[in-house]
Scaffold this active site. Structure first.
Site, PDB file in Angstrom:
ATOM      1  N   GLY A   1      -2.294 -13.810   7.048  1.00 52.67           N
ATOM      2  CA  GLY A   1      -1.933 -15.204   6.799  1.00 52.67           C
ATOM      3  C   GLY A   1      -1.753 -15.979   8.083  1.00 52.67           C
ATOM      4  O   GLY A   1      -1.846 -15.433   9.186  1.00 52.67           O
TER       5      GLY A   1
ATOM      6  N   GLY B   1       0.284 -18.328  10.910  1.00 50.26           N
ATOM      7  CA  GLY B   1       1.619 -18.372  11.499  1.00 50.26           C
ATOM      8  C   GLY B   1       1.878 -17.241  12.471  1.00 50.26           C
ATOM      9  O   GLY B   1       1.074 -16.333  12.664  1.00 50.26           O
TER      10      GLY B   1
ATOM     11  N   GLU C   1      -8.954 -15.696   6.280  1.00 46.59           N
ATOM     12  CA  GLU C   1      -9.122 -17.129   6.112  1.00 46.59           C
ATOM     13  C   GLU C   1      -9.152 -17.776   7.496  1.00 46.59           C
ATOM     14  O   GLU C   1     -10.173 -18.260   7.940  1.00 46.59           O
ATOM     15  CB  GLU C   1      -7.930 -17.583   5.278  1.00 46.59           C
TER      16      GLU C   1
ATOM     17  N   ASN D   1       4.799 -26.033   4.198  1.00 45.90           N
ATOM     18  CA  ASN D   1       3.372 -26.265   4.472  1.00 45.90           C
ATOM     19  C   ASN D   1       2.528 -26.292   3.195  1.00 45.90           C
ATOM     20  O   ASN D   1       1.696 -27.166   3.010  1.00 45.90           O
ATOM     21  CB  ASN D   1       2.814 -25.155   5.371  1.00 45.90           C
TER      22      ASN D   1
ATOM     23  N   GLY E   1      -3.823 -20.021   1.317  1.00 48.03           N
ATOM     24  CA  GLY E   1      -4.625 -18.986   0.662  1.00 48.03           C
ATOM     25  C   GLY E   1      -3.810 -17.779   0.264  1.00 48.03           C
ATOM     26  O   GLY E   1      -4.357 -16.794  -0.249  1.00 48.03           O
TER      27      GLY E   1
HETATM   28  N1  COA Z   1      14.727 -20.824   4.842  1.00 53.10           N
HETATM   29  C1  COA Z   1      14.546 -21.897   5.652  1.00 53.10           C
HETATM   30  N2  COA Z   1      13.737 -21.876   6.743  1.00 53.10           N
HETATM   31  C2  COA Z   1      13.114 -20.720   7.019  1.00 53.10           C
HETATM   32  C3  COA Z   1      13.273 -19.563   6.242  1.00 53.10           C
HETATM   33  C4  COA Z   1      14.105 -19.645   5.093  1.00 53.10           C
HETATM   34  N3  COA Z   1      14.300 -18.598   4.296  1.00 53.10           N
HETATM   35  N4  COA Z   1      12.532 -18.575   6.783  1.00 53.10           N
HETATM   36  C5  COA Z   1      11.929 -19.087   7.867  1.00 53.10           C
HETATM   37  N5  COA Z   1      12.280 -20.374   8.022  1.00 53.10           N
HETATM   38  C6  COA Z   1      11.843 -21.297   9.066  1.00 53.10           C
HETATM   39  C7  COA Z   1      11.964 -20.705  10.456  1.00 53.10           C
HETATM   40  O1  COA Z   1      13.298 -20.828  10.935  1.00 53.10           O
HETATM   41  C8  COA Z   1      10.987 -21.563  11.223  1.00 53.10           C
HETATM   42  O2  COA Z   1      11.589 -22.829  11.474  1.00 53.10           O
HETATM   43  P1  COA Z   1      11.308 -23.661  12.805  1.00 53.10           P
HETATM   44  O3  COA Z   1       9.855 -24.039  12.712  1.00 53.10           O
HETATM   45  O4  COA Z   1      12.234 -24.830  12.673  1.00 53.10           O
HETATM   46  O5  COA Z   1      11.632 -22.723  13.923  1.00 53.10           O
HETATM   47  C9  COA Z   1       9.859 -21.809  10.215  1.00 53.10           C
HETATM   48  O6  COA Z   1      10.443 -21.522   8.926  1.00 53.10           O
HETATM   49  C10 COA Z   1       8.642 -20.931  10.426  1.00 53.10           C
HETATM   50  O7  COA Z   1       9.049 -19.599  10.383  1.00 53.10           O
HETATM   51  P2  COA Z   1       8.523 -18.483  11.365  1.00 53.10           P
HETATM   52  O8  COA Z   1       9.509 -17.375  11.299  1.00 53.10           O
HETATM   53  O9  COA Z   1       8.229 -19.055  12.719  1.00 53.10           O
HETATM   54  O10 COA Z   1       7.219 -17.963  10.637  1.00 53.10           O
HETATM   55  P3  COA Z   1       5.688 -18.417  10.606  1.00 53.10           P
HETATM   56  O11 COA Z   1       5.261 -19.300  11.706  1.00 53.10           O
HETATM   57  O12 COA Z   1       4.979 -17.133  10.478  1.00 53.10           O
HETATM   58  O13 COA Z   1       5.579 -19.291   9.260  1.00 53.10           O
HETATM   59  C11 COA Z   1       5.567 -19.711   6.887  1.00 53.10           C
HETATM   60  C12 COA Z   1       6.075 -18.817   8.054  1.00 53.10           C
HETATM   61  C13 COA Z   1       6.029 -19.067   5.577  1.00 53.10           C
HETATM   62  C14 COA Z   1       6.138 -21.121   7.012  1.00 53.10           C
HETATM   63  C15 COA Z   1       4.002 -19.779   6.972  1.00 53.10           C
HETATM   64  O14 COA Z   1       3.495 -18.490   7.060  1.00 53.10           O
HETATM   65  C16 COA Z   1       3.418 -20.492   5.763  1.00 53.10           C
HETATM   66  O15 COA Z   1       3.376 -21.702   5.684  1.00 53.10           O
HETATM   67  N6  COA Z   1       2.950 -19.695   4.753  1.00 53.10           N
HETATM   68  C17 COA Z   1       2.405 -20.211   3.518  1.00 53.10           C
HETATM   69  C18 COA Z   1       0.921 -20.369   3.560  1.00 53.10           C
HETATM   70  C19 COA Z   1       0.206 -19.085   3.807  1.00 53.10           C
HETATM   71  O16 COA Z   1       0.733 -17.994   3.662  1.00 53.10           O
HETATM   72  N7  COA Z   1      -1.049 -19.181   4.185  1.00 53.10           N
HETATM   73  C20 COA Z   1      -1.822 -18.042   4.601  1.00 53.10           C
HETATM   74  C21 COA Z   1      -2.868 -17.673   3.658  1.00 53.10           C
HETATM   75  S1  COA Z   1      -4.290 -17.046   4.487  1.00 53.10           S
END
Ligand code: COA
Length: 497
Positions: A264, A266, A289, A379, A383
């Site tokens: 995924g 991130g 993806e 976000n 996918g």
């Molecule tokens: N509650 C509130 N905020 C949370 C949290 C929770 N349980 N868990 C994480 N966060 C926040 C983090 O503190 C961080 O905040 P910041 O940007 O202010 O520092 C932010 O979410 C991103 O988290 P991070 O730990 O840096 O992870 P990431 O960059 O790997 O992103 C997702 C994690 C879930 C946001 C991201 O993977 C996503 O949007 N996923 C959904 C789409 C997806 O999976 N697409 C891939 C398919 S191919």
């Protein structure tokens, strides 16, 4: 490079106009399909001209893309008030604020589905497509740049197409793409992708030259990826996952080449893939993806044989390295439409190991990837649902706590469900891994608490589970308390209270 090497249809050279003139083709209320997938290959000039116009006159559009856009385009369109509706994914802080304020209607979709709905006229049709290209071929075919996303179907289905020829996108991108569009029903045939490296379509988007209403010449580069480097916690997550995969090999369910991998977006998913550099696995394949830095690090480490994706989104140093020596990678890469990179039929056929990131998951394995505290969009599902539902092995990773420990990422009940317990096989935090396969809810919960919950929250989780189990049920819950940790967070700023 001379522009005629990029616009190979002579008649079309007359259609080169300014971004403002091209943007004038877009009218208030239109549905616009733009290229762009996870900050790669987005149209860069026309959206900015559109934003400038929207600041001066009433202009609101429905904007569809592949996924998120770079170069602050979502922010600038939002600030100009140009977005009425937006789909299927975004990751911009300004647009996120407007979505959560109810100012922009956001349709959060599985990324494989948007063009399927367009093709069968289940949603409003695309009036005009704006697609970034490396070149236009003599017959009007468009060679996309660093992403394919939804560009092919937007261009095929729209009445008119604006092409942005981006001179900063290198010519050697030509030949990388594989554009396959599923036939219309009821005559649809199986999608003939049978391995990660199957080439089943054309290396360009086939549209008639007459459809190209305007061409704009640009030269702004893609934005770099914003993923952070691996840290101790993401390395621990990668370590737990590597141990699981070794176990799968020992059990004879996989060999050391594993199964095609999807990672995924991130920081966390990128770091987990990076962790495979120091694993015993080899000749790996990706059917994913977004191809992030980790894809190229695995190539460089001699671990990865082939990678198929819908876009390439790299950090600035990785981008420089890869672009300077692209010949090394090109014959081991394919960029496909996201409908194909994420297609349930293909994902199921190839038997993918899917690794996606959760914001939070619960004691029974339901996963929330999108909504902070149940209401505020982060976000989008992207996918992750396409892959998780159809994978051979569906893994979700997250750090066990967020915001300096104020939030536990493992909660009694998720505050929003993107992936149900039925779509999730493995949960991993830096604390450890829970293998949920073959386990009933009453077996899953103690395992998740023991292996995944942060020590600061373990007693609270056990207390909840004990009292819920005493009350009974197949999936024990204290309904009046199930979102109690989230309530406490909203009231006090911490789930700990
Ligand atoms: N509650 C509130 N905020 C949370 C949290 C929770 N349980 N868990 C994480 N966060 C926040 C983090 O503190 C961080 O905040 P910041 O940007 O202010 O520092 C932010 O979410 C991103 O988290 P991070 O730990 O840096 O992870 P990431 O960059 O790997 O992103 C997702 C994690 C879930 C946001 C991201 O993977 C996503 O949007 N996923 C959904 C789409 C997806 O999976 N697409 C891939 C398919 S191919």
């Amino acid at each position: 490079m001379a522009i005629h090497e990029r616009i190979r249809n002579h008649a079309l050279r007359d259609r080169v106009v300014t971004a403002e003139a091209a943007a004038a083709l877009i009218q208030d209320g239109m549905v616009v399909g733009m290229s762009g997938f996870t900050r790669a290959g987005e149209a860069k000039a026309v959206p900015l001209a559109l934003a400038a116009r929207a600041r001066a006159e009433p202009l609101k559009i429905t904007l569809m893309t592949g996924a998120s856009l770079g170069n602050d385009i979502d922010r600038l369109l939002t600030e100009a008030g140009a977005l009425a509706r937006r789909m299927p994914f975004q990751s911009d802080a300004g647009l996120r604020r407007a979505i959560n304020a109810g100012e922009v209607m956001f349709i959060d979709q599985h990324l494989s589905e948007t063009v399927e709905q367009l093709r069968s006229r289940q949603i409003a049709p695309v009036d005009i497509a704006v697609v970034e290209a490396v070149a236009i071929l003599p017959d009007g075919g468009i060679v996309p740049t660093t992403s394919v996303g939804n560009s092919a179907s937007f261009a095929i289905l729209a009445e008119k197409v604006i092409v942005e020829i981006n001179l900063s996108q290198p010519m050697w991108l030509e030949g990388l793409h594989d554009i396959y569009i599923p036939q219309r029903r009821p005559a649809r045939m199986p999608i003939p992708v049978v391995s990660t490296d199957s080439r089943v379509g054309l290396p360009y988007i086939p549209i008639p030259a007459e459809k190209i209403a305007a061409i704009v010449v640009t030269q702004n580069a893609d934005s770099s990826s914003t993923v952070l480097p691996p840290d101790a916690e993401t390395a621990a997550i990668a370590g737990h996952l590597t141990e699981l995969l070794k176990h799968e090999v020992r059990q004879g369910r996989l060999d050391e080449t594993l199964a095609p991998l999807q990672a995924g977006i991130g920081t966390i998913a990128n770091a987990v893939m990076h962790g495979l550099i120091d694993s015993p696995f080899h000749d790996l394949r990706m059917y994913s993806e977004v191809l992030q830095d980790s894809t190229f690090e695995l190539f460089d480490a001699g671990k990865l044989g082939f990678a198929s994706g819908a876009s390439m989104t790299l950090s600035a140093p990785c981008q420089q390295r890869v672009m300077a020596d692209f010949g090394r990678y090109k014959n081991r890469l394919i960029l496909r439409p996201q409908e194909i990179s994420n297609h349930p039929e293909v994902i199921r056929r190839l038997g993918i190991i899917a690794v996606n990131t959760a914001l939070e998951f619960d004691l029974y394995g339901n996963v929330n990837s999108t909504h902070v505290a149940g209401t505020r969009m982060m976000n989008g599902i992207g996918g992750s649902g396409d892959f998780a539902r159809n994978a051979w092995l569906s893994v979700f990773v997250t750090k066990s706590v967020a915001k300096a420990g104020a939030i536990s990422s493992v909660v009694p009940f998720v505050s929003h469900v993107d992936h149900t317990e039925h779509d999730v096989d493995i949960l991993v935090t830096e604390q450890g891994l829970a293998d949920l396969r073959g386990l009933a809810p009453r077996e899953r919960a103690p395992l998740i608490i023991a292996n995944c919950v942060h020590p600061d929250y373990r007693d609270m989780a056990r207390d909840y589970l004990d009292r819920a189990t005493a009350r009974g049920g197949h999936t024990p819950h204290l309904i009046e308390e199930a979102l109690g940790w989230h309530q406490r967070l909203e009231a006090t700023g911490s789930m700990r209270g």
